[in-house]
Design an enzyme around this catalytic site. Structure first.
Site, PDB file in Angstrom:
ATOM      1  N   CYS A   1       0.809  -1.231   0.000  1.00  0.00           N
ATOM      2  CA  CYS A   1       0.000   0.000   0.000  1.00  0.00           C
ATOM      3  C   CYS A   1       0.839   1.275   0.000  1.00  0.00           C
ATOM      4  O   CYS A   1       0.307   2.369  -0.168  1.00  0.00           O
ATOM      5  CB  CYS A   1      -0.958  -0.012   1.187  1.00  0.00           C
ATOM      6  SG  CYS A   1      -2.114  -1.377   1.119  1.00  0.00           S
TER       7      CYS A   1
ATOM      8  N   HIS B   1      -3.088   7.029   2.374  1.00  0.00           N
ATOM      9  CA  HIS B   1      -3.567   5.714   1.944  1.00  0.00           C
ATOM     10  C   HIS B   1      -4.921   5.433   2.602  1.00  0.00           C
ATOM     11  O   HIS B   1      -5.086   5.598   3.807  1.00  0.00           O
ATOM     12  CB  HIS B   1      -2.550   4.643   2.334  1.00  0.00           C
ATOM     13  CG  HIS B   1      -3.080   3.261   2.173  1.00  0.00           C
ATOM     14  ND1 HIS B   1      -3.675   2.825   1.016  1.00  0.00           N
ATOM     15  CD2 HIS B   1      -3.135   2.212   3.055  1.00  0.00           C
ATOM     16  CE1 HIS B   1      -4.063   1.572   1.177  1.00  0.00           C
ATOM     17  NE2 HIS B   1      -3.749   1.177   2.395  1.00  0.00           N
TER      18      HIS B   1
ATOM     19  N   ASN C   1     -10.146  -0.244   0.202  1.00  0.00           N
ATOM     20  CA  ASN C   1      -8.688  -0.132   0.206  1.00  0.00           C
ATOM     21  C   ASN C   1      -8.172  -0.683  -1.122  1.00  0.00           C
ATOM     22  O   ASN C   1      -8.203  -1.891  -1.350  1.00  0.00           O
ATOM     23  CB  ASN C   1      -8.141  -0.938   1.387  1.00  0.00           C
ATOM     24  CG  ASN C   1      -6.623  -0.945   1.467  1.00  0.00           C
ATOM     25  OD1 ASN C   1      -5.934  -0.577   0.502  1.00  0.00           O
ATOM     26  ND2 ASN C   1      -6.096  -1.367   2.598  1.00  0.00           N
TER      27      ASN C   1
HETATM   28  O1  UT7 Z   1      -3.604  -1.302   3.627  1.00  0.00           O
HETATM   29  C1  UT7 Z   1      -2.456  -1.682   4.356  1.00  0.00           C
HETATM   30  C2  UT7 Z   1      -2.632  -1.392   5.778  1.00  0.00           C
HETATM   31  N1  UT7 Z   1      -3.849  -1.983   6.272  1.00  0.00           N
HETATM   32  C3  UT7 Z   1      -4.458  -1.423   7.289  1.00  0.00           C
HETATM   33  O2  UT7 Z   1      -4.034  -0.387   7.737  1.00  0.00           O
HETATM   34  C4  UT7 Z   1      -5.632  -2.150   7.913  1.00  0.00           C
HETATM   35  C5  UT7 Z   1      -5.614  -1.934   9.398  1.00  0.00           C
HETATM   36  N2  UT7 Z   1      -6.589  -2.699  10.124  1.00  0.00           N
HETATM   37  C6  UT7 Z   1      -7.926  -2.426  10.103  1.00  0.00           C
HETATM   38  O3  UT7 Z   1      -8.371  -1.579   9.368  1.00  0.00           O
HETATM   39  C7  UT7 Z   1      -8.795  -3.152  11.068  1.00  0.00           C
HETATM   40  O4  UT7 Z   1      -7.994  -3.835  12.014  1.00  0.00           O
HETATM   41  C8  UT7 Z   1      -9.776  -4.161  10.409  1.00  0.00           C
HETATM   42  C9  UT7 Z   1     -10.828  -3.412   9.596  1.00  0.00           C
HETATM   43  C10 UT7 Z   1      -9.002  -5.128   9.525  1.00  0.00           C
HETATM   44  C11 UT7 Z   1     -10.500  -4.974  11.479  1.00  0.00           C
HETATM   45  O5  UT7 Z   1     -11.198  -4.106  12.345  1.00  0.00           O
HETATM   46  P1  UT7 Z   1     -11.007  -4.209  13.925  1.00  0.00           P
HETATM   47  O6  UT7 Z   1     -11.888  -3.195  14.496  1.00  0.00           O
HETATM   48  O7  UT7 Z   1      -9.531  -4.108  14.218  1.00  0.00           O
HETATM   49  O8  UT7 Z   1     -11.555  -5.648  14.234  1.00  0.00           O
HETATM   50  P2  UT7 Z   1     -10.807  -6.829  14.979  1.00  0.00           P
HETATM   51  O9  UT7 Z   1      -9.846  -7.495  14.072  1.00  0.00           O
HETATM   52  O10 UT7 Z   1     -10.321  -6.350  16.309  1.00  0.00           O
HETATM   53  O11 UT7 Z   1     -12.028  -7.798  15.246  1.00  0.00           O
HETATM   54  C12 UT7 Z   1     -13.075  -7.434  16.157  1.00  0.00           C
HETATM   55  C13 UT7 Z   1     -14.160  -8.465  16.020  1.00  0.00           C
HETATM   56  C14 UT7 Z   1     -13.650  -9.911  16.076  1.00  0.00           C
HETATM   57  O12 UT7 Z   1     -14.609 -10.685  16.738  1.00  0.00           O
HETATM   58  P3  UT7 Z   1     -14.423 -11.095  18.281  1.00  0.00           P
HETATM   59  O13 UT7 Z   1     -13.129 -11.821  18.359  1.00  0.00           O
HETATM   60  O14 UT7 Z   1     -14.405  -9.801  19.028  1.00  0.00           O
HETATM   61  O15 UT7 Z   1     -15.614 -11.937  18.536  1.00  0.00           O
HETATM   62  C15 UT7 Z   1     -13.585 -10.311  14.625  1.00  0.00           C
HETATM   63  O16 UT7 Z   1     -13.740 -11.695  14.451  1.00  0.00           O
HETATM   64  O17 UT7 Z   1     -14.798  -8.312  14.758  1.00  0.00           O
HETATM   65  C16 UT7 Z   1     -14.791  -9.571  14.085  1.00  0.00           C
HETATM   66  N3  UT7 Z   1     -14.736  -9.314  12.656  1.00  0.00           N
HETATM   67  C17 UT7 Z   1     -15.831  -9.131  11.914  1.00  0.00           C
HETATM   68  N4  UT7 Z   1     -17.141  -9.122  12.247  1.00  0.00           N
HETATM   69  C18 UT7 Z   1     -18.017  -8.889  11.265  1.00  0.00           C
HETATM   70  C19 UT7 Z   1     -13.640  -9.223  11.861  1.00  0.00           C
HETATM   71  N5  UT7 Z   1     -14.024  -8.969  10.592  1.00  0.00           N
HETATM   72  C20 UT7 Z   1     -15.382  -8.906  10.611  1.00  0.00           C
HETATM   73  C21 UT7 Z   1     -16.344  -8.676   9.620  1.00  0.00           C
HETATM   74  N6  UT7 Z   1     -17.647  -8.666   9.986  1.00  0.00           N
HETATM   75  N7  UT7 Z   1     -16.016  -8.441   8.337  1.00  0.00           N
END
Ligand code: UT7
Length: 350
Positions: free
Chosen positions: A112, A254, A284
């Site tokens: 990215c 980005h 993204n």
């Molecule tokens: O482009 C290069 C750089 N990339 C980035 O900068 C991306 C950076 N990361 C992010 O944008 C975020 O971390 C994500 C969008 C990928 C994920 O969001 P988050 O708020 O960090 O979620 P998380 O990984 O902490 O997950 C929270 C919960 C989990 O469930 P539990 O364990 O709390 O029960 C995940 O399983 O959300 C769940 N989850 C989802 N739920 C519904 C993860 N993906 C989804 C989904 N729909 N699509």
């Protein structure tokens, strides 16, 4: 007055197929509400079967060349981490399809951050006197790398291409690139990866497990790194340019997550409305993200000639980088990504 690379053209393109959050919620355990709240994304475009990163790059490149009023350039630099094939690079074929002749053409892989790295490379060719004009493209079709059942990545990524034309000019004119800051940290390379398919896996002689051929990301750790590294890189670039944060009109970062943009704004103490965002409709788009945000910003009127702009990327590697420029007057009619119907008739044209 020093010789400098000046932005002289801009183009963006996304494929016609729109994928909404509701469509993803039909096949994954997710919801429109979760995706919007956690990422700011409403829909994204994905390539159709047979369409590739090279197709996106050609469309974006064609528009950037038209915007610059040029039919040829001296070099092509393509930022991508989803090349058409592992080998060779995609850039030479893009150059040929654009009718640019036997010019140097090569890929840059920084995920990215790829567009900022490619822009720095193109600007370096101009500064050295090795080229008078360079086409710099960022294009990725990351939808092709995602595991069909991985809700954590499948909802985030969109496909697209964006491009600028650089020409030799002076460091004092609008469009001159300045204040370059680039960095990397390979100790965190596992945070964003496609584990299989490279020489490390292939040299084992053991066929890759299917799940290892897909893209993976450790979202939360990457999130924290993205906020910290982009904020620090922007500050470094602003300092090197001799500006201060308060006079920046547009931060074009980005587009990874709307919450990351808001967090960087907070960290820098700047109003969130100064941070251009097209993530709601693009998702993204990896290396295409920054030039597509520029193209969409020009089309919407949010990005205007005379604006002091800082570009900043962050991605796998880990890698990060920033540059600054005063936004120039460009032929804006070529920067609008076409609507689905128009795009559909143009895909894959030579
Ligand atoms: O482009 C290069 C750089 N990339 C980035 O900068 C991306 C950076 N990361 C992010 O944008 C975020 O971390 C994500 C969008 C990928 C994920 O969001 P988050 O708020 O960090 O979620 P998380 O990984 O902490 O997950 C929270 C919960 C989990 O469930 P539990 O364990 O709390 O029960 C995940 O399983 O959300 C769940 N989850 C989802 N739920 C519904 C993860 N993906 C989804 C989904 N729909 N699509």
């Amino acid at each position: 007055m020093e010789r400098a690379a000046v932005v002289a053209g801009l183009g963006g393109w996304v494929p016609p197929t729109v994928v909404s959050n509701d469509q993803l919620a039909e096949v994954l355990d997710t919801s429109d509400e979760w995706i919007r709240r956690r990422t700011g994304i409403r829909e994204r475009r994905w390539v159709s079967p047979g369409q590739s990163t090279g197709d996106l790059a050609v469309e974006a490149g064609r528009r950037a060349l038209a915007s610059a009023g040029l039919e040829g350039v001296d070099a092509v630099v393509l930022a991508t981490s989803s090349p058409d094939r592992h080998c060779p690079a995609t850039a030479p074929e893009v150059a040929t399809r654009l009718g640019l002749g036997p010019v140097p053409a090569f890929d840059v892989a920084a995920v990215c951050t790829g567009f900022v790295y490619a822009l720095a490379t193109g600007a370096g060719l101009v500064a050295l006197g090795a080229a008078e004009t360079v086409l710099v493209v960022g294009a990725d079709a990351f939808s092709t790398l995602l595991a069909p059942d991985d809700r954590s990545t499948r909802v985030i990524f969109g496909d697209g291409g964006g491009a600028v034309v650089l020409r030799a000019g002076s460091s004092t004119e609008p469009g001159a690139l300045t204040g370059l800051n680039l960095g990397s940290d390979g100790s965190l390379s596992d945070l964003i990866e496609v584990p299989a398919g490279g020489s490390r896996q292939r040299s084992t002689g053991v066929p890759a497990k299917t799940e290892d051929t897909y893209f993976t990301m450790q979202g939360q750790t990457v999130y924290a790194q993205a906020v910290r590294r982009m904020a620090e890189s922007v500050q470094e670039t602003v300092e090197r340019t001799g500006w201060n944060l308060a006079e920046i009109d547009s931060f074009v970062l980005h587009q990874a997550n709307a919450r990351i943009l808001a967090a960087v704004a907070r960290r820098l103490g700047r109003p969130p409305e100064r941070f251009l965002s097209n993530i709601e409709t693009r998702g993204n788009t990896v290396a295409a993200s920054i030039p597509l945000a520029l193209a969409d910003g020009v089309a919407s009127g949010e990005l205007r000639p005379g604006h002091k702009v800082v570009l900043a990327g962050f991605g796998g590697g880990l890698t990060w980088g920033s540059m600054a420029l005063v936004w120039p007057r460009l032929a804006a009619h070529r920067t609008v990504s076409p609507e689905p119907a128009a795009a559909a008739t143009e895909v894959g044209m030579p």
